[in-house]
Write a protein that holds these residues in place. Structure first.
Motif, mmCIF file in Angstrom:
data_model
loop_
_atom_site.group_PDB
_atom_site.id
_atom_site.type_symbol
_atom_site.label_atom_id
_atom_site.label_comp_id
_atom_site.label_asym_id
_atom_site.label_seq_id
_atom_site.Cartn_x
_atom_site.Cartn_y
_atom_site.Cartn_z
ATOM 1 N N ASP A 1 -12.127 -1.733 -11.020
ATOM 2 C CA ASP A 1 -11.779 -0.385 -11.252
ATOM 3 C C ASP A 1 -12.353 -0.168 -12.607
ATOM 4 O OD1 ASP A 1 -11.115 2.222 -11.634
ATOM 5 O OD2 ASP A 1 -9.022 1.823 -10.993
ATOM 6 N N LYS B 1 -1.132 6.979 -4.900
ATOM 7 C CA LYS B 1 -1.204 5.617 -4.670
ATOM 8 C C LYS B 1 -0.225 4.702 -5.542
ATOM 9 C CE LYS B 1 -6.275 6.017 -4.148
ATOM 10 N NZ LYS B 1 -7.394 5.413 -4.850
ATOM 11 N N GLN C 1 -2.446 7.675 -10.709
ATOM 12 C CA GLN C 1 -2.708 6.922 -9.534
ATOM 13 C C GLN C 1 -1.425 6.940 -8.814
ATOM 14 O OE1 GLN C 1 -5.354 5.410 -8.178
ATOM 15 N NE2 GLN C 1 -6.386 6.498 -10.036
ATOM 16 N N TYR D 1 -0.611 0.861 -5.690
ATOM 17 C CA TYR D 1 -1.686 0.651 -6.734
ATOM 18 C C TYR D 1 -1.304 0.882 -8.189
ATOM 19 C CZ TYR D 1 -6.379 0.629 -8.671
ATOM 20 O OH TYR D 1 -7.318 0.251 -9.636
ATOM 21 N N SER E 1 0.607 -1.897 -9.520
ATOM 22 C CA SER E 1 -0.048 -2.983 -10.013
ATOM 23 C C SER E 1 -0.591 -2.753 -11.397
ATOM 24 C CB SER E 1 -1.340 -3.445 -8.954
ATOM 25 O OG SER E 1 -2.120 -2.142 -8.750
ATOM 26 N N ASN F 1 -4.384 -4.839 -4.297
ATOM 27 C CA ASN F 1 -4.375 -4.008 -5.285
ATOM 28 C C ASN F 1 -4.938 -4.390 -6.394
ATOM 29 O OD1 ASN F 1 -3.254 -1.632 -4.077
ATOM 30 N ND2 ASN F 1 -1.160 -2.471 -4.367
ATOM 31 N N ASP G 1 0.900 -1.103 -0.086
ATOM 32 C CA ASP G 1 -0.083 0.040 -0.069
ATOM 33 C C ASP G 1 0.675 1.211 -0.093
ATOM 34 O OD1 ASP G 1 1.041 0.005 2.535
ATOM 35 O OD2 ASP G 1 -0.668 0.068 3.777
ATOM 36 N N THR H 1 -8.939 -4.778 -6.317
ATOM 37 C CA THR H 1 -9.460 -3.398 -6.669
ATOM 38 C C THR H 1 -9.260 -2.931 -8.355
ATOM 39 O OG1 THR H 1 -8.526 -2.578 -4.600
ATOM 40 C CG2 THR H 1 -9.049 -0.893 -6.156
ATOM 41 N N LEU H 2 -7.871 -3.447 -8.810
ATOM 42 C CA LEU H 2 -7.889 -3.173 -10.299
ATOM 43 C C LEU H 2 -9.021 -3.662 -11.110
ATOM 44 C CD1 LEU H 2 -5.767 -1.946 -12.266
ATOM 45 C CD2 LEU H 2 -4.923 -4.102 -12.249
#
Length: 290
Positions: free
Chosen positions: A61, A259, A253, A262, A265, A54, A40, A57-58
Motif C-alpha cells: 500500500d 475496512k 480505513q 485492515y 493491521s 491484510n 476481513d 496488502t499493507l
C-alpha cells in the motif's frame, strides 16, 4: 507493617486494581486489534479469518508508506526544530526570573490549552489564499501571485508548521522543568572558574538534561506517529493523500472505508513501530551515556 507488606496476598490485593485496569483498558484492546488484523471484518456483521492477507496488502500500500514517511518526517521536525527551540526558550525563561518568567511561560503554553478544532480552523484562515494572513503579508511584500499553502506540494510543509507550533508548549514546559531541577550552585561554580555561556550549556546544562531529553524525544516520536486530530481537521489527509499520517490513515480505513480488519493491521504496525522506536532511542541514549 513490614510483615503486612511482605504478605503476598496483601501485595496482590494492592496490585489487582491497577492490573485489572491495565488489562481491560490496554492489554485487551491490543489483543483484539491483533485478532481483527487477521480478519476481513468491516465493522458490521460477521468476519472471516484471512491470515496475513491484510499485512501483505499493507506492505504493498503506497499510501501507508506515505503516511509512515510523513509521521517520521514530523518526528524529525519535532526533534531537530521544535526541541532545540523549546530547550533554548526554557533556558531563557529560567534566566528571566520574577513575573516576566511566569508571564512568558503562560504565553508559550497557550496553544496547548486551545481546542484542536479551534487551532485547525484558525490556521485554515491564516493559510487561506484569498484573505488569509499569509496572503496579505505576501501581498504587502509585493507578491502578486496566489499561493495555496494547503494545496498540492505545499500542504505537508504547512501541516508540519502547525503541528510543530502547536506542540511547542509541552516540549518547552518539560525542558523548563528539567532546567529548574539543575542546582544553581553548579552554574555559580562554573562562572567563578571562568566558563562562558557556551561552555556552561554544553558541559553542565546539556549533560544534566539527558534524562529529560530522552523522555521528550521518545514522546515526540510517539506523538508524531499518533498525530490525527489536527491533520484530519486541517486537510483530512489531502490533497489526495499527501498529508496522511499513520493515525489518520488508520481512521480512514477503519471507519470511512469500512475496512476494520485492515485498519487494525495498521494499528498493529503502529504499535510495533512505537516499540521499536522506544527501544532504539533507549539504546542510543544509553550508548551516549556510556
Amino acid at each position: 507493617m513490614h510483615k503486612l507488606y511482605s504478605n503476598k496476598k496483601v501485595i496482590f490485593s494492592l496490585m489487582a486494581p491497577g492490573l485489572f485496569v491495565f488489562a481491560a483498558a490496554i492489554l485487551a484492546p491490543i489483543l483484539l486489534s491483533v485478532y481483527y488484523g487477521f480478519t476481513d471484518y468491516s465493522g458490521i456483521g460477521k468476519s472471516s479469518f484471512i491470515g496475513l492477507d491484510n499485512y501483505r496488502t499493507l506492505f504493498q500500500d503506497s499510501v501507508f508508506w506515505t503516511a509512515l514517511r510523513n509521521s517520521l518526517f514530523l518526528a524529525i521536525g519535532f526533534i531537530c526544530i521544535q526541541h532545540p527551540l523549546a530547550m533554548l526558550t526554557a533556558i531563557k525563561l529560567d534566566q528571566l526570573q520574577g513575573k516576566a518568567e511566569g508571564l512568558f511561560r503562560c504565553i508559550f503554553f497557550i496553544p496547548n490549552v486551545i481546542s484542536v478544532a479551534v487551532i485547525a480552523y484558525l490556521w485554515k484562515f491564516i493559510y487561506n489564499p484569498n484573505f488569509g494572513l499569509v496572503a496579505k503579508v505576501l501581498k504587502n511584500l509585493g507578491f502578486t501571485g496566489q499561493l495555496n499553502l494547503l494545496g498540492s506540494g505545499n500542504a505537508i510543509w504547512s501541516v508540519l508548521v502547525v503541528l510543530i507550533w502547536h506542540g511547542f508548549g509541552w516540549g518547552m514546559l518539560i525542558y523548563y522543568t528539567g532546567v529548574k531541577n539543575i542546582d544553581p550552585v553548579m552554574y555559580e561554580a562554573a562562572s567563578i572558574d571562568g566558563a562562558n555561556g557556551r561552555d556552561i550549556f554544553f558541559h553542565i546544562t546539556l549533560p544534566l538534561m539527558k534524562p529529560v531529553i530522552q523522555v521528550n524525544v521518545t514522546m515526540a516520536v510517539i506523538a508524531a506517529l499518533k498525530q490525527m486530530e489536527t491533520v484530519y481537521l486541517l486537510t483530512a489527509g489531502g490533497p489526495g493523500n499527501e498529508t496522511q499520517f499513520m493515525a489518520s490513515y488508520l481512521y480512514k480505513q477503519a471507519f470511512q472505508s469500512y475496512k476494520y480488519g485492515y485498519g487494525n493491521s495498521i494499528s498493529v504496525m503502529f504499535i510495533v513501530i512505537c516499540l521499536i522506536s522506544t527501544v532504539a532511542l533507549n539504546r542510543i541514549f544509553a550508548e551516549r551515556g556510556e
